[in-house]
Enzyme design. Structure first.
Site, PDB file in Angstrom:
ATOM      1  N   TYR A  60      72.714  89.544  24.532  1.00 53.83           N
ATOM      2  CA  TYR A  60      73.980  90.068  24.465  1.00 53.83           C
ATOM      3  C   TYR A  60      74.076  91.540  24.520  1.00 53.83           C
ATOM      4  CZ  TYR A  60      74.973  85.035  24.034  1.00 53.83           C
ATOM      5  OH  TYR A  60      75.038  83.625  24.137  1.00 53.83           O
ATOM      6  N   LYS A  71      61.043  80.911  21.892  1.00 54.77           N
ATOM      7  CA  LYS A  71      60.588  80.364  23.152  1.00 54.77           C
ATOM      8  C   LYS A  71      59.101  81.264  23.508  1.00 54.77           C
ATOM      9  CE  LYS A  71      60.853  77.723  26.769  1.00 54.77           C
ATOM     10  NZ  LYS A  71      60.431  76.261  26.677  1.00 54.77           N
ATOM     11  N   ASP A 125      64.007  74.462  23.511  1.00 56.16           N
ATOM     12  CA  ASP A 125      64.043  73.367  23.976  1.00 56.16           C
ATOM     13  C   ASP A 125      63.918  71.864  23.073  1.00 56.16           C
ATOM     14  OD1 ASP A 125      61.604  73.998  24.260  1.00 56.16           O
ATOM     15  OD2 ASP A 125      61.475  73.488  26.374  1.00 56.16           O
ATOM     16  N   ASP A 163      73.291  81.063  19.431  1.00 54.31           N
ATOM     17  CA  ASP A 163      74.724  80.603  20.036  1.00 54.31           C
ATOM     18  C   ASP A 163      74.756  79.030  20.753  1.00 54.31           C
ATOM     19  OD1 ASP A 163      77.400  80.666  21.116  1.00 54.31           O
ATOM     20  OD2 ASP A 163      76.837  82.293  22.379  1.00 54.31           O
ATOM     21  N   ASP A 208      76.509  75.402  18.315  1.00 56.83           N
ATOM     22  CA  ASP A 208      77.593  74.681  19.137  1.00 56.83           C
ATOM     23  C   ASP A 208      77.095  73.287  19.037  1.00 56.83           C
ATOM     24  OD1 ASP A 208      79.298  76.862  19.211  1.00 56.83           O
ATOM     25  OD2 ASP A 208      79.545  77.185  21.614  1.00 56.83           O
TER      26      ASP A 208
END
Length: 357
Positions: free
Chosen positions: A142, A192, A224, A248, A252
């Protein structure tokens, strides 16, 4: 008498409705517990763009920096999606985090007994869920440079850069360690590393730090698989430590374990200065102004503000207990509706909570 200065950023969409509830909670508790709270309201997000031509005006940022804590509702609206990226409400949010050096985002997810049937998952899967996502907030993709859109051979190509340094990884890991030591001493670091060099550095750095701490049990998980495990067996997690992008998404996803994203608070903090306390959910412009929003996530964010930001533990506990009492009586906003629920509006839910306080 203790005095606290709180900046309230109501933002956009349902923000003003849920902010009104939390504002009343702040004032009620200041009266009940004999401390003084000065609430200063500032424009932020889309509403600030409309007034000042930018989503994070300097006036707002200066007020935030001089406060004891910031309570933020939500920002964004479909009508701002066509603006240049630097003018969008979400960019203002990134600027606020950067200006205040809010590098750590803390998102607790705990199943409230009264809402165990509200989740889309089976109750035997979620009944013991009590986890915290610790998300790095001011680095990663970001904020990474270079970024942009270029033209190559008559085709547009866009790019972002995911980047972390060891110092950034170390300071967020230190936050996770402090939290884990007050809980079950278990950290799951999510990355990852099988395909991303930046994730390999993340994994190596976290491992090196935790090797020196015999109290903490550390395990690593690819993002994942972590997403799958949050649905399959969420109670295995205690503290989830992860980067900005992965945090992020996973936070959620974790929020929905509780039955509604309208139930989850968060805190964004640094090593010095005021933090920002805000609900996990967005601005829900489709229901704005209809008194339908769930104000509980922001009320719980207010509880986190008292606990983490002001060290007023009793005030935090009073809010949480009041919310539990209202829910146990069967009152729900429409997002939590069940077959036996008593459906009430945003403002009515606020009144019920305040009456219990």
């Amino acid at each position: 008498m203790k005095n606290y200065k709180i900046v309230l950023l109501s933002g956009d969409g349902i923000g003003p409705e849920i902010s009104e509830v939390s504002k009343k909670i702040l004032l009620k508790l200041s009266e009940k517990l004999d401390f003084n709270i000065e609430i200063k309201e500032e424009l932020f997000g889309g509403i600030a763009y409309e007034r000042y031509g930018e989503p994070a005006p300097q006036k707002t940022l200066d007020s935030c920096k001089s406060s004891d804590a910031i309570l933020l509702a939500c920002v964004g609206d479909f009508k701002y999606d066509s603006l240049p990226r630097e003018m969008r409400p979400e960019t203002g949010l990134l600027k606020l985090r950067s200006e205040l050096e809010l590098f750590a985002n803390i998102r607790p997810v705990k199943i409230r007994k009264s809402l165990i049937n509200s989740s889309t998952l089976k109750k035997e899967v979620i009944k013991n869920v009590d986890l915290i996502v610790v998300r790095e907030l001011t680095g990663g993709i970001y904020f990474g440079e270079p970024r942009g859109v270029i033209n190559i051979e008559n085709e547009k190509r866009s790019f972002n850069t995911m980047t972390y340094g060891t110092s950034e990884i170390k300071r967020i890991t230190d936050v996770a360690i402090k939290i884990a030591k007050k809980r079950r001493n278990v950290i799951c670091s999510v990355d990852k590393a099988n395909v991303l060099e930046v994730s390999q550095l993340w994994r190596d750095t976290v491992s090196e730090i935790l090797e020196k701490d015999s109290e903490i049990t550390l395990n690593h998980m690819y993002v994942d698989n972590a997403a799958m495990q949050l649905i399959k067996n969420p109670s295995q997690f205690d503290v989830i430590l992860t980067s900005n992008l992965f945090g992020d998404i996973l936070s959620d996803l974790s929020a929905m374990l509780s039955g509604s994203i309208g139930m989850l608070p968060s805190a964004s903090i640094n090593n010095k200065g005021p933090g920002v306390y805000e609900p996990v959910h967005g601005s829900a412009p489709d229901i704005a102004g209809q008194d339908l929003a769930n104000p509980i996530a922001m009320a719980l964010s207010t509880a986190m503000l008292f606990k983490i930001g002001l060290n007023e533990i009793r005030a935090s506990e009073i809010i949480e207990n009041a919310i539990d009492k209202v829910l146990l009586k069967g009152y729900r906003t429409s997002d939590l509706a069940g077959s036996t629920s008593k459906i009430i509006s945003c403002s009515e839910m606020g009144e019920k909570i305040i009456n219990e306080i």
